[in-house]
Design a protein around this motif. Structure first.
Motif, mmCIF file in Angstrom:
data_model
loop_
_atom_site.group_PDB
_atom_site.id
_atom_site.type_symbol
_atom_site.label_atom_id
_atom_site.label_comp_id
_atom_site.label_asym_id
_atom_site.label_seq_id
_atom_site.Cartn_x
_atom_site.Cartn_y
_atom_site.Cartn_z
ATOM 1 N N LEU A 144 9.915 38.288 8.472
ATOM 2 C CA LEU A 144 11.636 37.255 9.047
ATOM 3 C C LEU A 144 12.054 37.116 6.755
ATOM 4 O O LEU A 144 12.557 37.007 7.110
ATOM 5 C CB LEU A 144 11.058 36.004 9.501
ATOM 6 C CG LEU A 144 10.996 36.005 11.271
ATOM 7 C CD1 LEU A 144 10.854 35.613 11.656
ATOM 8 C CD2 LEU A 144 12.174 37.551 11.807
ATOM 9 N N CYS A 145 10.225 37.065 6.345
ATOM 10 C CA CYS A 145 10.629 35.932 4.721
ATOM 11 C C CYS A 145 12.268 37.629 3.915
ATOM 12 O O CYS A 145 12.190 36.895 2.518
ATOM 13 C CB CYS A 145 10.061 35.035 4.269
ATOM 14 S SG CYS A 145 9.596 33.979 5.239
ATOM 15 N N ARG B 286 13.475 39.965 4.861
ATOM 16 C CA ARG B 286 14.737 39.776 5.762
ATOM 17 C C ARG B 286 15.611 38.729 5.083
ATOM 18 O O ARG B 286 16.927 39.494 4.560
ATOM 19 C CB ARG B 286 15.072 40.014 6.945
ATOM 20 C CG ARG B 286 16.086 39.910 7.474
ATOM 21 C CD ARG B 286 16.031 40.390 9.163
ATOM 22 N NE ARG B 286 17.232 40.062 9.016
ATOM 23 C CZ ARG B 286 18.545 41.071 9.570
ATOM 24 N NH1 ARG B 286 18.264 42.591 9.378
ATOM 25 N NH2 ARG B 286 19.486 41.681 10.313
ATOM 26 N N ASN B 287 14.961 37.715 4.716
ATOM 27 C CA ASN B 287 15.663 36.593 4.748
ATOM 28 C C ASN B 287 15.102 35.739 3.628
ATOM 29 O O ASN B 287 14.810 34.896 4.993
ATOM 30 C CB ASN B 287 16.623 35.701 5.640
ATOM 31 C CG ASN B 287 18.080 34.647 5.090
ATOM 32 O OD1 ASN B 287 17.952 33.992 4.468
ATOM 33 N ND2 ASN B 287 18.497 34.597 6.216
ATOM 34 N N LEU C 65 14.365 31.406 4.643
ATOM 35 C CA LEU C 65 14.390 30.175 5.602
ATOM 36 C C LEU C 65 13.672 29.103 6.036
ATOM 37 O O LEU C 65 12.570 29.843 4.299
ATOM 38 C CB LEU C 65 13.850 31.720 6.754
ATOM 39 C CG LEU C 65 14.438 33.040 7.228
ATOM 40 C CD1 LEU C 65 13.455 33.628 7.700
ATOM 41 C CD2 LEU C 65 15.775 32.536 8.237
ATOM 42 N N LEU D 111 12.521 28.975 10.626
ATOM 43 C CA LEU D 111 11.651 29.797 11.255
ATOM 44 C C LEU D 111 10.550 29.301 12.742
ATOM 45 O O LEU D 111 10.717 30.326 13.057
ATOM 46 C CB LEU D 111 10.521 29.603 10.423
ATOM 47 C CG LEU D 111 10.696 30.835 8.866
ATOM 48 C CD1 LEU D 111 9.445 30.930 7.747
ATOM 49 C CD2 LEU D 111 10.621 32.557 9.442
ATOM 50 N N LEU E 216 12.816 30.097 15.424
ATOM 51 C CA LEU E 216 13.153 31.399 15.351
ATOM 52 C C LEU E 216 12.235 32.287 16.528
ATOM 53 O O LEU E 216 12.887 32.598 17.305
ATOM 54 C CB LEU E 216 13.189 32.115 13.702
ATOM 55 C CG LEU E 216 15.007 32.005 13.059
ATOM 56 C CD1 LEU E 216 14.830 32.453 12.085
ATOM 57 C CD2 LEU E 216 16.023 32.524 14.386
ATOM 58 N N LEU F 112 13.118 39.418 14.897
ATOM 59 C CA LEU F 112 13.501 39.791 13.804
ATOM 60 C C LEU F 112 15.081 40.049 14.307
ATOM 61 O O LEU F 112 15.794 39.945 12.843
ATOM 62 C CB LEU F 112 12.858 41.703 13.074
ATOM 63 C CG LEU F 112 13.331 41.510 11.722
ATOM 64 C CD1 LEU F 112 13.061 41.034 10.648
ATOM 65 C CD2 LEU F 112 12.649 43.294 11.731
ATOM 66 N N THR G 48 17.325 37.253 13.572
ATOM 67 C CA THR G 48 17.002 36.400 11.887
ATOM 68 C C THR G 48 18.613 36.530 11.370
ATOM 69 O O THR G 48 19.050 37.281 11.408
ATOM 70 C CB THR G 48 16.502 37.338 11.417
ATOM 71 O OG1 THR G 48 14.973 37.328 11.537
ATOM 72 C CG2 THR G 48 15.439 36.965 9.764
#
Length: 303
Positions: free
Chosen positions: A116-117, A119-120, A123, A128, A131, A161, A164
């Motif tokens: 996730l981090c 990808r973005n 966050l 996080l 989500l 994901l 996200t």
């Protein structure tokens, strides 16, 4: 220590323990409110017998809402579960074996957070955490959720994901929300009682990769006992990673003096920002949740 981790942008992900199945067996530090405690499931999507159960202790600091990542935590453990029984695991010497434990389940969550981090990178730990908990598989045998066995459910990396925030557009989320009853119109005990005028402040953060223009928030009451006198606020332009709040002009909340004891009031909030000629709603980023205000009828000495 864990509060420091969160403050510098690290979400602690900790095994919940292997002392189940009795209630209240979640171990520290996995049962801390500022950590994401992980339970273990097996291949049939059921909770493992050894996986420690909640709830977390019902004393401070666990009962201090300022340490919670979400309003409805109160004090549920584990937070989330992942496969952790008879999982094929790597061992020294280029060997493999089947291992079990919540410490086997925990790396699934740590790996998911890394994805996730990637990808973005904007966050925050709280974003996080929410989500992951809001986009999870909830096996039917564990209903209702959340609960002291699974927490909010079993991790599904593809689900979270997909939810996200996209780094290529603005994405606004509510990161802070507080309600107070300051003098001279309240008694400053942080509870809203009948006849008081309260205040609500919130903060928005742009966790997307592009600027959000003309960000604004509107709050509406659906309750006959609660009136919001200034329902809209303008927060201006937010660059990626930037945060703004309405602390200078809080929402005013008037509580009717005939409010019944124990009444729970619901209010909604929506937000928009402009990207070129389009309007971007933040409802999807905050899952359209409702917040609750608990009303208390009592004398000042008991409030």
């Amino acid at each position: 220590m864990f509060e420091t981790y969160n403050a510098i942008g690290i979400l602690p992900i900790v095994a919940n323990g292997n002392t189940g199945p009795n209630p209240g067996t979640a171990l520290t530090p996995g049962n801390y409110s500022v950590a994401l405690g992980v339970g273990a499931t097996y291949s049939q999507d059921q909770i493992a017998g050894f996986s420690s159960r909640g709830p977390a202790p019902t004393r401070r600091p666990w009962t201090d809402p300022s340490t919670w990542h979400r309003d409805d935590w109160n004090p549920i453990k584990p937070d989330l579960s992942a496969p952790g029984e008879s999982a094929r695991s790597a061992l020294p010497g280029n060997r493999y074996d089947s291992w079990s434990g919540t410490s086997v389940a925990t790396p699934h969550l740590a790996g998911a957070v890394a994805i996730l981090c990637q990808r973005n990178p904007l966050l925050t730990p709280a974003i996080l955490y929410n989500l992951l908990l809001d986009h999870t598989v909830r096996p039917s045998l564990g209903e209702p959720y959340p609960n002291a066995d699974f927490g909010w459910g079993r991790l599904d990396v593809s689900l979270v994901l997909a939810a996200t925030p996209d780094p290529d557009r603005p994405w606004l989320v509510i990161t802070e929300l507080a309600i107070d009853d300051p003098f001279p119109f309240g008694n400053s005990n942080h509870l809203l009682v009948p006849g008081e005028l309260g205040q609500m402040t919130l903060a928005l953060r742009n966790i997307g990769g592009r600027a959000a223009y003309d960000a604004n928030v509107r709050v509406a009451s659906r309750d006959k006992f609660m009136r919001i006198d200034n329902p809209a606020t303008q927060l201006g332009d937010l660059e990626p990673g930037e945060k703004a709040d309405n602390a200078a002009a809080p929402f005013s909340i008037m509580i009717h003096d005939l409010t019944p004891q124990g009444h729970t009031s619901e209010r909604s909030r929506t937000g928009t920002s402009k990207l070129s000629a389009r309007t971007l709603s933040i409802d999807s980023a905050v899952s359209g949740k409702w917040y609750s205000i608990l009303m208390f009828r009592c004398t000042m000495s008991f409030c």
